[in-house]
Design an enzyme around this catalytic site. Structure first.
Site, PDB file in Angstrom:
ATOM      1  N   TYR A  51      31.100  45.098 119.942  1.00 53.83           N
ATOM      2  CA  TYR A  51      30.953  43.681 119.611  1.00 53.83           C
ATOM      3  C   TYR A  51      30.477  42.878 120.821  1.00 53.83           C
ATOM      4  CZ  TYR A  51      33.844  44.672 115.445  1.00 53.83           C
ATOM      5  OH  TYR A  51      34.366  45.174 114.275  1.00 53.83           O
ATOM      6  N   HIS A 109      35.722  53.765 116.599  1.00 55.91           N
ATOM      7  CA  HIS A 109      34.954  52.840 115.760  1.00 55.91           C
ATOM      8  C   HIS A 109      34.347  53.520 114.525  1.00 55.91           C
ATOM      9  CE1 HIS A 109      32.652  48.790 116.125  1.00 55.91           C
ATOM     10  NE2 HIS A 109      32.964  49.052 114.877  1.00 55.91           N
TER      11      HIS A 109
END
Length: 279
Positions: A51, A109
């Site tokens: 991110y 992730h």
């Protein structure tokens, strides 16, 4: 301020029943948005290396004045760092960027199965827990098969699996597997982004019946399914509204009707964990 119930994880720790997603909040605007969420009452913040905003999340926490002990922060190891030593270094890098000595929850992730190192990455997270770098270990976008692989290899069950989940893709089979295994389900894009079914008949009917917004109905649907949703908004009023889902309850019929909107083809994009990979 809304009082958010706590969910107990399989390792005995807890996290709030709703959290705040931080993608793609960056820069000063991102810091302000995350700080605003904390002031609204969110106490679970979801970030990730990919991110690119871990530093902003850490700064927002410092500026907010909310005691650190009240906040659960989770981040994610990217696919490029699945090798054992790289995964440990990834966690250390996250801590440095956030200005923390420990992250509450560390996740993988994506499994990236063609690379075949997700078990190694999970072993590394278990080691990070042993060292005190993380409090709890979990995964994101794992299938039941991927979950079984890491449990068989380490004997440590992920506390959470964060997956795509919304009314158009309710993940009933995976949620049932999580229930059997003792894994808490978290939902990214819990409203469905651009495809949010705000005008779908079951959602509209429930919103009118309870005097709430369609978004509140969908987030309450998550809560009653036992799922922890992670809505994201930079708007302070919408942040407060999204959090206010504990003052009403959907009927079993309303829950079933909203779940009935789903299909196996309801993904937002081609994010099948068996094929989709992110590095």
């Amino acid at each position: 301020m809304v009082t958010v119930p706590q969910r107990t994880l399989s390792d005995g720790t807890t996290l709030p029943a709703i959290g705040f997603g931080t993608y793609p909040l960056k820069g000063q605007d991102g810091i302000r948005a995350v700080e605003s969420a904390l002031h609204a009452g969110y106490r679970l913040l979801d970030t990730a290396v990919n991110y690119g905003n871990e530093a902003e999340v850490g700064e927002a926490i410092r500026r907010s004045g909310v005691p650190r002990a009240e906040i659960v922060v989770q981040t994610k190891v990217p696919g490029r760092d699945h090798a054992y030593d790289k995964a440990i270094a990834s966690v250390e890098g996250s801590l440095e960027r956030m200005g923390r000595e420990q992250v509450d929850v560390a996740l993988i992730h994506w499994p990236n199965p063609s690379v075949g190192l997700y078990v190694e990455a999970y072993r590394a997270l278990v080691e990070c827990r042993r060292r005190g770098l993380v409090r709890s270990v979990g995964v994101s976008n794992f299938t039941e098969r991927h979950l079984a692989d890491v449990v068989d290899a380490t004997g440590v069950t992920p506390v959470v699996n964060q997956v795509e989940l919304h009314p158009l893709f309710p993940q009933e089979r995976l949620r049932a597997a999580h229930e059997r295994m003792g894994v808490l389900t978290q939902a990214w894009s819990p409203l469905g982004k651009r495809d949010a079914p705000f005008d779908a008949d079951p959602v509209v009917a429930a919103a009118e019946a309870h005097g709430v917004t369609p978004a509140q109905v969908i987030l309450r649907w998550h809560v009653q399914l036992g799922v922890v949703p992670l809505p994201k908004s930079a708007d302070a009023e919408r942040q407060r509204t999204n959090l206010d889902v504990f003052s009403f309850e959907l009927s079993p019929q309303e829950v079933r009707a909203i779940t009935g909107l789903g299909s196996t083809e309801g993904r937002l994009f081609g994010g099948d964990p068996e094929t989709h990979e992110e590095m």
